[in-house]
Design a protein around this motif. Sequence first.
Motif: not given
Length: 263
Positions: A214-223, A225-226, A230-233, A260-263
């Motif tokens: 994912c390159s600069r794709c503006r996805i909020n990965w941590t929303r 509770d992540g 989990l879907e990526v995993d 970044w901090k949340d991840i």
Amino acid sequence: MGVVDDNGVMSEDFKVERYNVCDPSKTDYVPCLDNVEESKKLNSSQRGEKYERHCPEEGKGLNRLVPMPKGYRSPIPWPKSRDEVWFSNVPHTRLVEDKDGQNWISIKKNKFIFTGGGTQFIHGADKYLDQIATMVPDIAFGNDTRVALDIGCGVASFGAFLMERHVITLSIAPKDVHENQIQLALERGVPAMVALFATHRLLFPSQAFDLIHCSRCRINWTRDDGILLLEVDRLLRAGGYFVWASQPVYKHEKVLQEQWKDI
């Protein structure tokens, strides 16, 4: 109607359907995505719900053929198509105008020209892949990494250049104001489909990919509770890689720093 096989045996009957062609203005129409009636029923669109598939009921909007653009030509074959496609096959200019100066795509006479660059790939996708391989040698493109998923793919230069490293990449992006991104990817000969991370799982089996990018794709990965991480995993094989990249120019954005901090 039936079909006779090589032994002269008639197979079971089948029905041949004939469909009318939509009017020329529908060259970009996708029934399950351009379903205004179903989109109006959504309670919310904050998480990208309106860009997900909302297919019409059977028999409604699925009985016509989408027409080719006027002047459509046989696509340029791979590998030449990696770098150029016919303009008449995807006659849209907005992506060129909006991404001017970001090295994505240009128009030269009767063709779209792809320079291999992008917002993230300022020196080209090939050198970007070299950088990843140098940072993480075990990623071993073409050996340990053979199947990839590129999210928010743009015109799919990431996947196009991975092909030369013997990696098959499925490139996905939503149909938005730059609806021709996936059309351009397909014209280039790169496997691609309209899809996004929003509120439903992607329609792929678990452990399907060696690499998710994912390159600069503006996805909020941590929303939530992540939930998207989990879907990526789920989609990654054991020991697979998740590559999330963003240009340094964006690193001071408050929202990005929080993610970044949340991840």
